[in-house]
Design an enzyme around this catalytic site. Structure first.
Site, PDB file in Angstrom:
ATOM      1  N   ASP A  90       0.826  -1.216   0.000  1.00 21.86           N
ATOM      2  CA  ASP A  90       0.000   0.000   0.000  1.00 21.86           C
ATOM      3  C   ASP A  90       0.857   1.262   0.000  1.00 21.86           C
ATOM      4  O   ASP A  90       0.531   2.250  -0.658  1.00 21.86           O
ATOM      5  CB  ASP A  90      -0.910   0.022   1.230  1.00 21.86           C
ATOM      6  CG  ASP A  90      -2.059  -0.962   1.120  1.00 21.86           C
ATOM      7  OD1 ASP A  90      -3.213  -0.536   1.299  1.00 21.86           O
ATOM      8  OD2 ASP A  90      -1.806  -2.153   0.880  1.00 21.86           O
ATOM      9  N   CYS A 131       0.812  -7.689   4.990  1.00 24.47           N
ATOM     10  CA  CYS A 131       0.374  -6.321   4.709  1.00 24.47           C
ATOM     11  C   CYS A 131      -1.134  -6.204   4.553  1.00 24.47           C
ATOM     12  O   CYS A 131      -1.875  -7.174   4.677  1.00 24.47           O
ATOM     13  CB  CYS A 131       1.131  -5.769   3.513  1.00 24.47           C
ATOM     14  SG  CYS A 131       2.857  -5.404   3.929  1.00 24.47           S
ATOM     15  N   ASP A 132      -1.542  -4.992   4.185  1.00 26.30           N
ATOM     16  CA  ASP A 132      -2.918  -4.548   4.397  1.00 26.30           C
ATOM     17  C   ASP A 132      -3.989  -5.445   3.798  1.00 26.30           C
ATOM     18  O   ASP A 132      -5.027  -5.670   4.415  1.00 26.30           O
ATOM     19  CB  ASP A 132      -3.085  -3.133   3.848  1.00 26.30           C
ATOM     20  CG  ASP A 132      -2.196  -2.133   4.561  1.00 26.30           C
ATOM     21  OD1 ASP A 132      -1.141  -2.545   5.071  1.00 26.30           O
ATOM     22  OD2 ASP A 132      -2.525  -0.951   4.596  1.00 26.30           O
ATOM     23  N   LYS A 133      -3.806  -5.912   2.586  1.00 27.13           N
ATOM     24  CA  LYS A 133      -4.848  -6.711   1.941  1.00 27.13           C
ATOM     25  C   LYS A 133      -4.551  -8.204   1.999  1.00 27.13           C
ATOM     26  O   LYS A 133      -5.436  -9.021   1.767  1.00 27.13           O
ATOM     27  CB  LYS A 133      -5.022  -6.272   0.471  1.00 27.13           C
ATOM     28  CG  LYS A 133      -5.247  -4.780   0.299  1.00 27.13           C
ATOM     29  CD  LYS A 133      -6.397  -4.253   1.113  1.00 27.13           C
ATOM     30  CE  LYS A 133      -6.450  -2.742   1.145  1.00 27.13           C
ATOM     31  NZ  LYS A 133      -5.393  -2.107   1.939  1.00 27.13           N
ATOM     32  N   CYS A 203       4.666  -1.858   8.830  1.00 31.37           N
ATOM     33  CA  CYS A 203       4.943  -0.531   9.391  1.00 31.37           C
ATOM     34  C   CYS A 203       4.604  -0.497  10.877  1.00 31.37           C
ATOM     35  O   CYS A 203       3.566  -1.014  11.300  1.00 31.37           O
ATOM     36  CB  CYS A 203       4.161   0.528   8.630  1.00 31.37           C
ATOM     37  SG  CYS A 203       4.563   0.568   6.864  1.00 31.37           S
ATOM     38  N   GLU A 451      -6.836   4.818  -1.212  1.00 29.43           N
ATOM     39  CA  GLU A 451      -6.605   5.511   0.043  1.00 29.43           C
ATOM     40  C   GLU A 451      -6.157   6.937  -0.243  1.00 29.43           C
ATOM     41  O   GLU A 451      -5.485   7.204  -1.236  1.00 29.43           O
ATOM     42  CB  GLU A 451      -5.540   4.779   0.867  1.00 29.43           C
ATOM     43  CG  GLU A 451      -6.049   3.481   1.455  1.00 29.43           C
ATOM     44  CD  GLU A 451      -4.988   2.724   2.215  1.00 29.43           C
ATOM     45  OE1 GLU A 451      -5.370   1.836   2.982  1.00 29.43           O
ATOM     46  OE2 GLU A 451      -3.791   3.006   2.036  1.00 29.43           O
ATOM     47  N   SER A 477      -7.219   5.606   6.134  1.00 29.23           N
ATOM     48  CA  SER A 477      -6.903   4.356   6.785  1.00 29.23           C
ATOM     49  C   SER A 477      -5.830   4.464   7.838  1.00 29.23           C
ATOM     50  O   SER A 477      -5.778   5.402   8.614  1.00 29.23           O
ATOM     51  CB  SER A 477      -6.508   3.353   5.701  1.00 29.23           C
ATOM     52  OG  SER A 477      -6.128   2.129   6.268  1.00 29.23           O
TER      53      SER A 477
END
Length: 567
Positions: A90, A131-133, A203, A451, A477
């Site tokens: 992302d 990670c995010d997805k 992160c 985003e 987000s």
């Protein structure tokens, strides 16, 4: 050859379809080619689903994690088989066309896992994701396939350090706004960039990746301590190995995701989400995972929990602490123990015990994890707003909004894309007190629901975060703070009221009253609706064209819908 009578539920071992009987001799021949022995055919076959690649910091270390998992699988009496899924970053996708593709990867990843597992008849899965997805995608696949599964999340990266202070990527992004105003030099900006992300891992803030990792523990689909075990730590390798061993126990006991991911487990996860001030993306991902199990998790449930669950951590970007400090304070187990009066402790977990039995004795560091009686904030991290601008709902990360900013009324500055809004900020065309409305960035209209991190970070870095609000049908987000309202539904591309707003219309945001409205009468909105024309339908052969045809509203989790013609 021998039967699989050593396993209590031999009928559940799908791999028998590959190895058992005279008519499977050709199958066994192919497996012999992999180096398997006859004895291996008596053991459960375990998919080690790895999202490793060399472009995403949150995934670049997963080869080593997979080695530890496979050692655990073998120690537990199983046979591991590793394969890969895609994973996209992302952070690297921010501010350009690549961000349109990020949310759609969720469905592609889940589909690819389903295809590999169904073809090769695995008995269970260990899912390595970061990670995010990727984390929600792996959870969706686990729910859909419903074979014994355990999730090993990648682990946070160590926090950055600059001039004696801890850094996360959210700090880095806000520095860009300071550079735009010449508050720091470009050289100083680059000095921060060099140290903000010091190595492998997700992160170090409570962004989507770490939010979803925490929620995996709350759901019971990861071992205790997994979420905050850092990417480069021995603790992470130990959790990975234990997860590999534990998957064979889940297979033998026949414990499946549908036994773990119950309605009560999802409610536990939302409770934790509220308490840690988690990412707004969770309101897309938890409904999508629940949908695979035909469970109902909607915005109303998030709002209900938000009103009852206080914020008991202050993690970046909502506060000063990093994921490292949360880990040292006791991690998710300490958060769960503090939240115990608000949780259903009878839910089953991958430990083969209940959530209550798995908590153990954890003494939290009160500087990082507060008690329910002395929280950082009295309500949960996410608030759901409704009104004539968002009839189906919108969301705001209220844990990142100061109490003084939780009400705002101002004239609109309207932008039909992220790029136009960025240009306005960079040319200092956005006035104090205004409401930036960024539309046609929803799941269908984007398409892909980008985003708006660059906008939110620039607002804070340029000193506008205390005077300018943001309202968008796109996403805001993990690294967002300030008065930024996202996921406005219905989106502009579907003719939602956000498509009808004009320059200088007055918008009211009232978080305590859960209100998002524009000062227009119903008659005026209807008049504008009759004059509104939908944007041209996207044409082409690319994936985004397909995605725009089948994706649902953000209020429903931006899940894939079955086309009407095929029902």
């Amino acid at each position: 050859m021998k039967s699989k009578s050593t396993y209590k539920r031999e009928e559940a071992l799908r791999s028998m379809e590959l190895v058992y009987g005279r008519h499977r001799a050709a199958h066994r021949s192919l497996l012999y080619a992999l180096g398997l022995s006859r004895q291996d055919f008596e053991k459960p076959f375990v998919a080690v689903v790895n999202s490793w690649n060399e472009i995403v910091p949150g995934h670049m270390h997963l080869k080593d994690i997979a080695v530890a998992v496979k050692k655990g699988v073998r120690a537990g009496g199983g046979v591991p088989f590793e394969f890969n899924t895609i994973a996209a970053c992302d952070g690297l996708a921010q501010g350009h066309v690549g961000m349109k593709y990020i949310l759609p990867t969720r469905e592609v990843i889940a589909d690819s896992i389903e295809l590999m597992v169904q073809v090769h008849r695995f008995d269970g899965m260990v899912l390595l994701c970061g990670c995010d997805k990727t984390v929600p995608a792996h959870l969706m696949a686990a729910a859909r396939l419903d074979i014994p599964s355990i999730v090993v999340t990648a682990g946070p990266m160590m926090p950055g350090r600059y001039k004696g202070k801890s850094l996360a990527l959210s700090d880095m992004r806000e520095m860009i706004g300071k550079a735009e105003l010449r508050m720091i030099t470009d050289r100083e900006l680059e000095d921060v960039a060099l140290v903000a992300c010091p190595g492998a891992g997700t992160c170090s803030m409570i962004g989507t990746a770490n939010t979803m990792a925490c929620l995996c523990e709350a759901l019971g689909i990861s071992l205790p301590g997994c979420a905050t075990a850092h990417a480069v730590s021995a603790k992470k390798l130990n959790v990975a190995k234990e997860s590999g061993k534990q998957i064979t126990a889940l297979i033998r006991k026949g414990i499946r995701p549908s036994d773990i991911l119950t309605q009560e487990a999802f409610e536990n996860a939302i409770t934790v989400d509220m308490a840690v001030g988690g990412s707004l993306n969770s309101v897309l991902h938890l409904p999508a995972i629940a949908n695979e199990l035909d469970l109902k998790v909607d915005l109303n449930l998030f709002d209900e929990k938000s009103r009852k669950v206080p914020v008991i951590t202050a993690l970046k970007p909502n506060g000063p602490h990093t994921m490292k400090e949360l880990d040292e304070a006791g991690g998710v187990p300490a958060v769960l123990r503090e939240l115990a009066p608000l949780l259903n402790l009878k839910t089953i977990t991958v430990t083969c015990k209940t959530l209550g039995e798995s908590l153990g004795r954890v003494a939290p560091d009160r500087r990082v994890i507060r008690s329910l009686s002395e929280p950082f904030q009295s309500e949960g991290g996410i608030a759901v707003l409704k009104g004539n601008l968002a009839p189906q709902g919108a969301v705001v990360r209220q844990s990142g909004v100061t109490y003084q900013r939780r009400k705002h009324e101002g004239p609109c500055a309207v932008f039909d894309s992220l790029e136009k809004a960025l240009e306005a900020l960079r040319t200092y065309s956005v006035e104090e007190g205004s409401v930036m409305v960024i539309r046609y960035e929803g799941p269908k209209g984007g398409p892909g629901m980008r985003e708006q991190h660059q906008i939110t970070s620039l607002l804070m870095g340029m000193g506008l975060g205390e005077t300018v609000a943001l309202v968008t049908d796109g996403r805001v987000s993990g690294s967002t703070r300030g008065l930024c309202v996202g996921h406005v539904s219905p989106e502009a591309a579907e003719g939602g009221p956000i498509a009808l707003v004009k320059e200088d219309d007055v918008v009211e945001i009232d978080i305590p009253l859960r209100k998002l409205s524009v000062e227009l009468t119903g008659q005026e909105l209807e008049k504008r609706r009759r004059a509104w024309a939908p944007p041209a339908r996207r044409a082409g052969k690319d994936y985004l064209t397909l995605y725009s045809r089948v994706v649902s509203s953000a209020a429903e989790g931006a899940i894939r819908q079955i086309p009407a013609w095929s029902r």
